[in-house]
Design a protein around this motif. Structure first.
Motif, PDB file in Angstrom:
ATOM      1  N   LEU A 120       0.868  -1.188   0.000  1.00  0.00           N
ATOM      2  CA  LEU A 120       0.000   0.000   0.000  1.00  0.00           C
ATOM      3  C   LEU A 120       0.895   1.225   0.000  1.00  0.00           C
ATOM      4  O   LEU A 120       1.758   1.379   0.873  1.00  0.00           O
ATOM      5  CB  LEU A 120      -0.887   0.022   1.253  1.00  0.00           C
ATOM      6  CG  LEU A 120      -1.697   1.318   1.428  1.00  0.00           C
ATOM      7  CD1 LEU A 120      -2.706   1.499   0.303  1.00  0.00           C
ATOM      8  CD2 LEU A 120      -2.390   1.328   2.798  1.00  0.00           C
ATOM      9  N   SER A 121       0.673   2.082  -0.994  1.00  0.00           N
ATOM     10  CA  SER A 121       1.432   3.326  -1.052  1.00  0.00           C
ATOM     11  C   SER A 121       0.475   4.483  -0.776  1.00  0.00           C
ATOM     12  O   SER A 121      -0.343   4.829  -1.620  1.00  0.00           O
ATOM     13  CB  SER A 121       2.081   3.475  -2.430  1.00  0.00           C
ATOM     14  OG  SER A 121       2.973   4.567  -2.423  1.00  0.00           O
ATOM     15  N   PRO A 122       0.543   5.067   0.414  1.00  0.00           N
ATOM     16  CA  PRO A 122      -0.442   6.060   0.829  1.00  0.00           C
ATOM     17  C   PRO A 122       0.008   7.515   0.656  1.00  0.00           C
ATOM     18  O   PRO A 122       1.068   7.910   1.145  1.00  0.00           O
ATOM     19  CB  PRO A 122      -0.629   5.741   2.308  1.00  0.00           C
ATOM     20  CG  PRO A 122       0.705   5.205   2.740  1.00  0.00           C
ATOM     21  CD  PRO A 122       1.419   4.680   1.525  1.00  0.00           C
ATOM     22  N   PHE A 123      -0.828   8.290  -0.040  1.00  0.00           N
ATOM     23  CA  PHE A 123      -0.690   9.759   0.016  1.00  0.00           C
ATOM     24  C   PHE A 123      -1.694  10.251   1.059  1.00  0.00           C
ATOM     25  O   PHE A 123      -2.895  10.013   0.925  1.00  0.00           O
ATOM     26  CB  PHE A 123      -1.030  10.392  -1.333  1.00  0.00           C
ATOM     27  CG  PHE A 123       0.071  10.269  -2.345  1.00  0.00           C
ATOM     28  CD1 PHE A 123       1.093  11.205  -2.396  1.00  0.00           C
ATOM     29  CD2 PHE A 123       0.084   9.218  -3.259  1.00  0.00           C
ATOM     30  CE1 PHE A 123       2.102  11.105  -3.340  1.00  0.00           C
ATOM     31  CE2 PHE A 123       1.098   9.105  -4.194  1.00  0.00           C
ATOM     32  CZ  PHE A 123       2.110  10.051  -4.254  1.00  0.00           C
ATOM     33  N   ALA A 135       3.562   3.109  -7.449  1.00  0.00           N
ATOM     34  CA  ALA A 135       4.235   2.006  -6.758  1.00  0.00           C
ATOM     35  C   ALA A 135       4.318   0.773  -7.655  1.00  0.00           C
ATOM     36  O   ALA A 135       4.197  -0.343  -7.188  1.00  0.00           O
ATOM     37  CB  ALA A 135       3.525   1.670  -5.453  1.00  0.00           C
ATOM     38  N   ARG A 136       4.526   1.004  -8.950  1.00  0.00           N
ATOM     39  CA  ARG A 136       4.775  -0.098  -9.878  1.00  0.00           C
ATOM     40  C   ARG A 136       3.684  -1.166  -9.841  1.00  0.00           C
ATOM     41  O   ARG A 136       3.963  -2.352 -10.005  1.00  0.00           O
ATOM     42  CB  ARG A 136       6.137  -0.738  -9.603  1.00  0.00           C
ATOM     43  CG  ARG A 136       7.308   0.240  -9.633  1.00  0.00           C
ATOM     44  CD  ARG A 136       8.599  -0.405  -9.182  1.00  0.00           C
ATOM     45  NE  ARG A 136       8.491  -1.155  -7.947  1.00  0.00           N
ATOM     46  CZ  ARG A 136       8.356  -0.606  -6.735  1.00  0.00           C
ATOM     47  NH1 ARG A 136       8.324   0.717  -6.594  1.00  0.00           N
ATOM     48  NH2 ARG A 136       8.246  -1.379  -5.676  1.00  0.00           N
ATOM     49  N   GLY A 137       2.445  -0.787  -9.616  1.00  0.00           N
ATOM     50  CA  GLY A 137       1.370  -1.758  -9.631  1.00  0.00           C
ATOM     51  C   GLY A 137       0.798  -2.054  -8.258  1.00  0.00           C
ATOM     52  O   GLY A 137      -0.278  -2.639  -8.147  1.00  0.00           O
ATOM     53  N   HIS A 138       1.500  -1.662  -7.230  1.00  0.00           N
ATOM     54  CA  HIS A 138       0.925  -1.804  -5.884  1.00  0.00           C
ATOM     55  C   HIS A 138      -0.206  -0.785  -5.717  1.00  0.00           C
ATOM     56  O   HIS A 138      -0.296   0.201  -6.443  1.00  0.00           O
ATOM     57  CB  HIS A 138       2.006  -1.585  -4.817  1.00  0.00           C
ATOM     58  CG  HIS A 138       2.927  -2.764  -4.667  1.00  0.00           C
ATOM     59  ND1 HIS A 138       2.640  -3.835  -3.865  1.00  0.00           N
ATOM     60  CD2 HIS A 138       4.118  -3.032  -5.250  1.00  0.00           C
ATOM     61  CE1 HIS A 138       3.620  -4.715  -3.936  1.00  0.00           C
ATOM     62  NE2 HIS A 138       4.544  -4.262  -4.772  1.00  0.00           N
ATOM     63  N   PHE A 139      -1.056  -1.035  -4.737  1.00  0.00           N
ATOM     64  CA  PHE A 139      -2.207  -0.180  -4.486  1.00  0.00           C
ATOM     65  C   PHE A 139      -1.749   1.196  -3.997  1.00  0.00           C
ATOM     66  O   PHE A 139      -0.989   1.303  -3.029  1.00  0.00           O
ATOM     67  CB  PHE A 139      -3.102  -0.838  -3.428  1.00  0.00           C
ATOM     68  CG  PHE A 139      -4.504  -0.328  -3.413  1.00  0.00           C
ATOM     69  CD1 PHE A 139      -5.498  -0.953  -4.164  1.00  0.00           C
ATOM     70  CD2 PHE A 139      -4.852   0.786  -2.652  1.00  0.00           C
ATOM     71  CE1 PHE A 139      -6.804  -0.490  -4.152  1.00  0.00           C
ATOM     72  CE2 PHE A 139      -6.153   1.259  -2.638  1.00  0.00           C
ATOM     73  CZ  PHE A 139      -7.135   0.622  -3.390  1.00  0.00           C
ATOM     74  N   VAL A 140      -2.203   2.226  -4.654  1.00  0.00           N
ATOM     75  CA  VAL A 140      -1.908   3.597  -4.234  1.00  0.00           C
ATOM     76  C   VAL A 140      -3.211   4.201  -3.744  1.00  0.00           C
ATOM     77  O   VAL A 140      -4.238   4.120  -4.428  1.00  0.00           O
ATOM     78  CB  VAL A 140      -1.336   4.441  -5.391  1.00  0.00           C
ATOM     79  CG1 VAL A 140      -1.045   5.859  -4.922  1.00  0.00           C
ATOM     80  CG2 VAL A 140      -0.071   3.784  -5.955  1.00  0.00           C
ATOM     81  N   ASN A 152       2.342  -4.097   3.654  1.00  0.00           N
ATOM     82  CA  ASN A 152       3.672  -3.680   3.240  1.00  0.00           C
ATOM     83  C   ASN A 152       3.582  -2.195   2.894  1.00  0.00           C
ATOM     84  O   ASN A 152       3.104  -1.831   1.822  1.00  0.00           O
ATOM     85  CB  ASN A 152       4.091  -4.514   2.025  1.00  0.00           C
ATOM     86  CG  ASN A 152       5.558  -4.393   1.698  1.00  0.00           C
ATOM     87  OD1 ASN A 152       6.346  -3.939   2.533  1.00  0.00           O
ATOM     88  ND2 ASN A 152       5.923  -4.798   0.493  1.00  0.00           N
ATOM     89  N   VAL A 153       3.994  -1.355   3.823  1.00  0.00           N
ATOM     90  CA  VAL A 153       3.818   0.096   3.677  1.00  0.00           C
ATOM     91  C   VAL A 153       4.906   0.650   2.768  1.00  0.00           C
ATOM     92  O   VAL A 153       6.104   0.491   3.050  1.00  0.00           O
ATOM     93  CB  VAL A 153       3.854   0.786   5.053  1.00  0.00           C
ATOM     94  CG1 VAL A 153       3.692   2.292   4.899  1.00  0.00           C
ATOM     95  CG2 VAL A 153       2.764   0.213   5.962  1.00  0.00           C
TER      96      VAL A 153
END
Lengths: 452, 452
Positions: free
Chosen positions: B272-275, B363-368, B393-394
């Motif tokens: 997970l890539s969080p803004f 994030a190259r396909g990871h959830f943003v 996975n943060v």
């Protein structure tokens, strides 16, 4: 030319419990801390406080025959020096790594990163791994011959040098505004293709603070000396007499000169394992305490390996003269770098087997000296001033006390005599050793000069 | 059975400037610290203060195509985690290392020592290296096929497991009084001989605190899932929808169960890539700032690699629909683990090329996810409670701020909801993940049970 007086280089060579083979059995040694990182961090901090050049770790790629009897095992040097660099600021670290069993790309990355992470404090002790069982741990049917190992070592150093040079110093741009991270015109493929190995690509990290790690070597065979003369910037070596050390020093410096190198950029550091007492008698008594803890079965196993013998020495009368007839006429001496040294001791001193074992127990053939701080300092000064040494590889018989007493008692004397620094004058291992930072072989100026 | 409520595992996945591909260009990112160890030490300390399970580093064994445009280079994980472990006390560290390009004896020593030096805080992310140019950096004429790489990976894990087990826990005696350092009856040769590799000897270091590092895996191909189900104790995975993550979670847990493993000992952590913003609009505006810094030439190169395309996408109209006809009917999907994920996005969302690039840039396909702290926490809770995740996975979009805001704003909400620990309950990575410490396969009780 510099007009500053020539200064000693001092390296701390750490064996887990100290260099005396029975150290781990003596109550002075911290045997229970042998796998504790904080133990080694404290030693490195102590060495840094004393302004030593570097801390050095040997290595071996298989379990030792004598593991039952003694703590003759090797700490993995690369992981360890990263843990120690994180706990220090200035002192250098020298890791042993094998050209026979590493791939150059892997080792190039490990050491380039260590150089980055430590801000330029890394040296590489280049070994070809004489331990025969190592080959079996790497899937080889038999251990490569000494000649084959050195042939690969030459290719390895060539290839890894290209990897470390593959990013010119100016290639790392890292400019957010223009969006240019790296100048790919200044990143060069290694393009090394040899008989033993090949490497295509550029390394995937910018050039490290020292350009490349300081090259260190310790081979004493003919091929080893030649290799050292060609590449080494610092050399560890074992000698039992001043004359032997002088001859080695002269020989290697000459070989380096013949190869067009500046002999001042090849630092020679013989080993010294000091037992220190307030009187010579006290020091010798301390040494005897350690010698009495030796386990002859282990010592005989080690001697057998050092001499490359096929026969088991156990069962021989320890108090009879050394059985010289057991030594083969013409062993592959290159495989056993202490062969000549041990043979010289036997011929010079005609010891009993027990006496020989005790002689070697202190530091496996390195010079052991029991004496007062002044006597230790005298020895170092003599070797330094009489063409036998640029510095000393300090090998404490036990740890931590055997090193602590050296820094407390001997280092101040060396300073009073103007032989050793009061403070670091730089922050990289190259700075400490007084070695130049190499330019990338792909840098335009250098490439042009070489083409001319 | 434990009656404690199930708790999240949180892992910090560090990319040098953060996971957004343009992060290094944004003023919030500390691009000038990208090679500075203290930067990563501070991040690890921050993650430890937030009681994260671990910090993770990916790796790649060759220079990336896009190095000109962006900081998509890999820090060498093993050296780095030793420098970080030395600056922390409790948090775990997961290093990526390749079964294709390491030798098992080398890697066994590196990671066993890292486990010793960190007092049991190491995990190994097992990869087979899909980067084609890696092979050329290791002297191979061509990159081994996916099948050959997995065949070697199985042998590698078997062999390295034997090395890590080769010293039973009781083999290290270290008793000065008796002079017994190691009980050689309890040190066992690995004796592994396979088609791709063989290893004879025992490791030359006592068994490490965790017995062996935590096994981590991230392959999403059929072979990758099977491999993970067999060996992995933690799994990193990328999903764009809850449904996809649930299906993966179910599938892997079932495969593990079928292999006789406890599925609770296979922790699944989607990325997970969080803004994060105080309003959703603010968070989305921040994400847009990063997206606007994208360099399409780099993004297209990355997409080409992710899809395994042979054609150059540069020159295509960025604002036309994604050119679906360019995607081969039946690529070797295993070589390109993001292939299916990207294809799903294209089919589901019918984006323009530019929209797809932005979707993948985070994030190259990871959830943003751009949202408020509550929205981020809601997402994590939903995936955690609805069978999609054991943890997260943060993947901070930028560093250090993108992580700092997560620990400051999101972690407390997770704690209020009873989902995440207030304090570490143990001191090893196995403790944090709730994983058992494996017994040596050579231990008498276990060997007996297996023979029965």
């Amino acid at each position: 030319m510099s007009t500053a007086p020539r200064q000693l280089n001092l390296n701390l060579f750490i064996y887990p419990n100290g260099h005396h083979e029975a150290a781990w059995r003596h109550p002075l040694a911290a045997h229970q801390r042998v796998l504790d990182v904080s133990f080694y961090q404290e030693l490195a901090q102590q060495a840094e406080a004393a302004k030593f050049d570097a801390v050095f770790f040997a290595d071996g790629l298989g379990i030792g025959d004598g593991v039952r009897y003694a703590s003759r095992f090797h700490l993995e040097p690369i992981t360890l020096i990263n843990a120690l660099a994180a706990a220090t600021q200035k002192i250098g670290f020298i890791a042993t790594a094998s050209t026979t069993f590493y791939d150059p790309y892997t080792l190039a990355r490990l050491l380039a990163f260590t150089d980055h992470l430590s801000h330029g404090r890394v040296g590489w002790n280049i070994v070809t791994s004489s331990l025969k069982r190592a080959a079996q741990n790497y899937g080889l049917a038999e251990h490569p011959s000494h000649a084959a190992r050195y042939a690969r070592a030459h290719e390895f150093v060539e290839a890894i040098g290209r990897l470390w040079d593959s990013w010119e110093d100016g290639a790392f741009i890292n400019d957010p505004a223009s969006g240019l991270f790296a100048d790919t015109d200044r990143i060069h493929p290694a393009q090394f293709s040899g008989e033993h190995l090949s490497v295509a690509g550029a390394l995937n990290v910018p050039r490290s603070p020292q350009g490349r790690p300081v090259y260190v070597q310790a081979g004493s065979s003919e091929a080893g000396r030649d290799f050292a003369a060609q590449y080494a910037e610092a050399i560890f070596t074992a000698h039992q007499t001043l004359e032997s050390a002088q001859a080695f020093y002269r020989d290697v410096k000459e070989r380096a000169t013949q190869r067009g190198r500046n002999p001042a950029h090849v630092k020679i550091l013989p080993g010294l394992s000091p037992f220190i007492g307030s009187t010579e008698a006290e020091a010798k008594a301390l040494q005897r305490e350690f010698d009495e803890l030796i386990q002859p079965d282990f010592s005989l196993l080690q001697l057998k390996n050092q001499l490359g013998l096929d026969v088991d020495l156990r069962g021989h009368d320890l108090d009879a003269p050394f059985p010289l007839h057991l030594i083969p006429d013409n062993p592959d001496q290159a495989e056993h770098s202490r062969f000549q040294l041990v043979l010289d001791i036997v011929k010079r001193e005609q010891p009993t087997l027990r006496q020989l074992l005790q002689k070697l127990a202190g530091a496996r053939g390195h010079f052991v000296l029991a004496g007062t701080p002044e006597q230790i300092a005298d020895h170092i000064q003599t070797w330094f001033e009489q063409g036998a040494a640029d510095g000393i590889n300090v090998m404490p018989p036990w740890l931590p006390g055997g090193f602590e007493v050296f820094t407390r008692e001997v280092v101040p004397i060396l300073r009073q005599r103007g032989l050793f620094r009061e403070e670091y004058s730089g922050s990289t291992l190259r700075d400490h050793f007084g070695l130049p930072r190499p330019e990338s072989q792909f840098a335009p100026a250098l490439a042009q000069a070489q083409a001319a």
